[in-house]
Design an enzyme around this catalytic site. Structure first.
Site, mmCIF file in Angstrom:
data_model
loop_
_atom_site.group_PDB
_atom_site.id
_atom_site.type_symbol
_atom_site.label_atom_id
_atom_site.label_comp_id
_atom_site.label_asym_id
_atom_site.label_seq_id
_atom_site.Cartn_x
_atom_site.Cartn_y
_atom_site.Cartn_z
ATOM 1 N N ASP A 21 -7.181 -5.077 -3.012
ATOM 2 C CA ASP A 21 -5.944 -4.342 -2.793
ATOM 3 C C ASP A 21 -5.353 -4.076 -4.194
ATOM 4 O O ASP A 21 -5.748 -4.738 -5.168
ATOM 5 C CB ASP A 21 -5.012 -5.221 -1.940
ATOM 6 C CG ASP A 21 -3.586 -4.759 -2.016
ATOM 7 O OD1 ASP A 21 -3.337 -3.584 -1.722
ATOM 8 O OD2 ASP A 21 -2.705 -5.584 -2.392
ATOM 9 N N ASP A 23 -1.450 -3.053 -5.177
ATOM 10 C CA ASP A 23 -0.103 -3.600 -5.413
ATOM 11 C C ASP A 23 -0.016 -5.061 -5.006
ATOM 12 O O ASP A 23 -0.300 -5.409 -3.857
ATOM 13 C CB ASP A 23 0.936 -2.820 -4.602
ATOM 14 C CG ASP A 23 1.196 -1.445 -5.198
ATOM 15 O OD1 ASP A 23 1.527 -1.376 -6.384
ATOM 16 O OD2 ASP A 23 1.050 -0.458 -4.456
HETATM 17 O O1 M1P Z 1 -0.060 -0.137 -1.806
HETATM 18 C C1 M1P Z 1 0.948 -0.578 -0.971
HETATM 19 C C2 M1P Z 1 1.967 0.522 -0.681
HETATM 20 O O2 M1P Z 1 2.486 1.016 -1.909
HETATM 21 C C3 M1P Z 1 3.513 1.945 -1.779
HETATM 22 O O3 M1P Z 1 4.587 1.334 -1.086
HETATM 23 P P1 M1P Z 1 6.100 1.341 -1.603
HETATM 24 O O4 M1P Z 1 6.347 2.632 -2.292
HETATM 25 O O5 M1P Z 1 6.889 1.152 -0.325
HETATM 26 O O6 M1P Z 1 6.266 0.154 -2.520
HETATM 27 C C4 M1P Z 1 3.087 3.155 -0.969
HETATM 28 O O7 M1P Z 1 2.243 3.961 -1.754
HETATM 29 C C5 M1P Z 1 2.394 2.748 0.316
HETATM 30 O O8 M1P Z 1 1.777 3.869 0.892
HETATM 31 C C6 M1P Z 1 1.358 1.679 0.084
HETATM 32 O O9 M1P Z 1 0.835 1.242 1.320
#
Ligand code: M1P
Length: 270
Positions: A21, A23
């Site tokens: 993953d 983030d």
């Molecule tokens: O990768 C996790 C999520 O990252 C973003 O979420 P947010 O902007 O809410 O922090 C988005 O790109 C989301 O689509 C993605 O799942």
């Protein structure tokens, strides 16, 4: 300059791929990757195949993982953006799938208008910025604060959402309004949620990993028997859950990028 790696079939840790993953796993949420993580991934890539599978679209992963001179598609063997709906293998794009073709314009507009009306009726939002719906290839991303929120506004919204459960309540309202629309809703980040057809979660990318065994399609013929997946949202309702507990993967829950590196050191000595 891009580094050279052994062919997929010649990597010393056989029939093994590590999927990550983005983030909270390779980078802090929506932030850039560290030099140390890039180095770890590069060492790992000399041993086995590596890929990322992220909910965001490719431009965001390029921003977080790549540099202007190093496209993200050169840093991984497999790049799965939007859960794999946009995919690259060894720098080349693979056939994509389309959310709008699947849903149809009419249903999409009903859903989009409902979301916008719902957001306009919200009381107490700490901020409202632009782009409340981001239209992507394989999904839509809906954000009550708007995707143009700054880092500080993101943090503020996230704290407010924790208390109000704004995103979860909005998802419940959509489900009530469109009970048969066939979409899954997933809160993967700080300020938004993703909506995509059932089954187009992160497990979607596994079909592509499995296809690597098929030499008739020009792939390497490697049958990945050990598919490791690392993610920080490996709990029910988190957007890593389905792939983390899929019987085809060996799931690793991580607490953040530092923990990912510690687990890689332990498992692969990198
Ligand atoms: O990768 C996790 C999520 O990252 C973003 O979420 P947010 O902007 O809410 O922090 C988005 O790109 C989301 O689509 C993605 O799942």
């Amino acid at each position: 300059m891009a580094e050279l790696y052994p062919d997929l079939k010649d990597r010393p840790v056989k029939e093994t791929i590590c999927l990550f993953d983005v983030d909270g796993t390779l980078t802090p949420a929506r932030q850039a990757v560290s030099a140390e993580m890039l180095q770890t991934l590069s060492k790992l890539r000399h041993k086995c195949a590596i890929g990322f599978v992220g909910g965001s679209d490719l431009p965001k992963q390029q921003e977080q993982l790549g540099t202007p001179s190093l496209p993200v598609t050169t840093l991984f063997d497999f790049c799965f953006a939007e859960n794999g709906l946009t995919a690259y293998r060894l720098g080349q794009s693979l056939p994509a799938n389309s959310f709008i073709q699947w849903l149809g314009e009419e249903k999409y507009q009903k859903l989009a208008k409902f979301c916008l009306r719902y957001i306009s009726g919200l009381e107490g939002l700490p901020a409202m910025r632009g782009t409340f719906i981001e239209f992507r290839n394989g999904m839509i991303n809906v954000s009550p604060v708007g995707r143009n929120a700054s880092k500080a506004e993101r943090d503020e919204f996230e704290a407010w959402d924790k208390g109000t459960k704004c995103r979860s309540k909005m998802i419940e309202a959509i489900k009530k309004e469109f009970p048969d629309i066939g979409l899954t809703y997933s809160i993967g980040g700080q300020i938004s949620f993703d909506a995509f057809p059932h089954g187009w979660d992160k497990t979607y990318c596994l079909t592509q990993v499995e296809a690597e065994a098929d030499t008739s399609k020009g792939f390497s013929g490697v049958h990945y028997k050990n598919i490791h997946f690392f993610g920080d949202k490996a709990f029910q309702g988190g957007n890593d859950w389905e792939i983390y507990q899929d019987p085809r993967t060996i799931g690793h829950a991580v607490k953040g990028p530092e923990d990912t590196m510690a687990q890689l050191k332990e498992l692969f000595d990198v």
